[in-house]
Design a protein around this motif. Structure first.
Motif, short mmCIF file in Angstrom:
data_model
loop_
_atom_site.label_atom_id
_atom_site.label_comp_id
_atom_site.label_asym_id
_atom_site.label_seq_id
_atom_site.Cartn_x
_atom_site.Cartn_y
_atom_site.Cartn_z
N PRO A 28 0.83 -1.26 -0.13
CA PRO A 28 0.17 0.07 -0.01
C PRO A 28 0.79 1.12 -0.05
CG PRO A 28 -0.05 -0.95 2.01
CD PRO A 28 0.84 -1.92 1.17
N PRO A 29 0.55 2.39 -0.50
CA PRO A 29 1.08 3.51 -0.62
C PRO A 29 1.33 4.15 0.62
CG PRO A 29 -0.98 4.01 -1.68
CD PRO A 29 -0.74 2.64 -1.14
N ARG A 30 2.55 4.90 1.09
CA ARG A 30 3.02 5.58 2.40
C ARG A 30 2.17 6.69 2.38
NH1 ARG A 30 9.42 5.23 2.48
NH2 ARG A 30 9.54 3.66 4.01
N PRO A 31 1.75 6.81 3.78
CA PRO A 31 0.99 8.14 4.01
C PRO A 31 1.88 9.29 4.02
CG PRO A 31 0.85 6.66 5.94
CD PRO A 31 1.58 5.97 4.83
N ARG A 32 1.53 10.50 3.37
CA ARG A 32 2.76 11.63 3.50
C ARG A 32 2.50 12.23 4.58
NH1 ARG A 32 4.43 13.82 -2.25
NH2 ARG A 32 4.69 11.87 -3.32
#
Length: 137
Positions: A132-136
């Motif tokens: 899953p994409p990393r939260p910014r």
């Protein structure tokens, strides 16, 4: 065109001219006509064999991941270059120093390394896409 590219082209042109000068200066040993035939054969093999094969491979494998495709193309090109040595073209029984290595085995080893690198790169790409994409933050 960048300055670095121009420097690279100028250096390459200088080396080509140096090679031609050496070819002609030592014509009794280099046999320029034989060299021209060989060079023409390489150009024809590139344009009529290598490029169509690479393009056809790209079309046929367009659904594969890039690392697998790259490994396939690299392996095919190395096989094409090594094939004359594997088949022993130019080998003479009275001169054992010509083509002294086991080129078939060496080609298999190189292709295995390329396949392993392609598989590792493809697997890494698949794992990266599955995360899953990393939260910014």
């Amino acid at each position: 065109m960048s300055g670095y590219r121009m420097v690279g082209y100028a250096a390459g042109a200088g080396l080509v001219l140096l090679g031609f000068a050496g070819l002609l200066a030592d014509a009794d040993q280099t046999r320029p006509l034989s060299w021209a035939v060989w060079f023409g054969g390489i150009l024809i093999a590139h344009d009529l064999l290598l490029v169509p094969l690479v393009l056809a491979t790209g079309v046929l494998t367009r659904r594969m991941r890039r690392p697998y495709r790259a490994a396939l193309v690299i392996g095919a090109v190395i096989t094409l270059v090594a094939l004359p040595m594997v088949l022993g073209f130019g080998r003479r029984a009275d001169n054992p120093s010509q083509l002294p290595l086991d080129y078939g085995l060496n080609l298999v080893v190189i292709l295995a390394v390329i396949a392993a690198a392609g598989f590792a790169a493809g697997t890494l790409a698949r794992v990266r896409e599955a995360r899953p994409p990393r939260p910014r933050g």
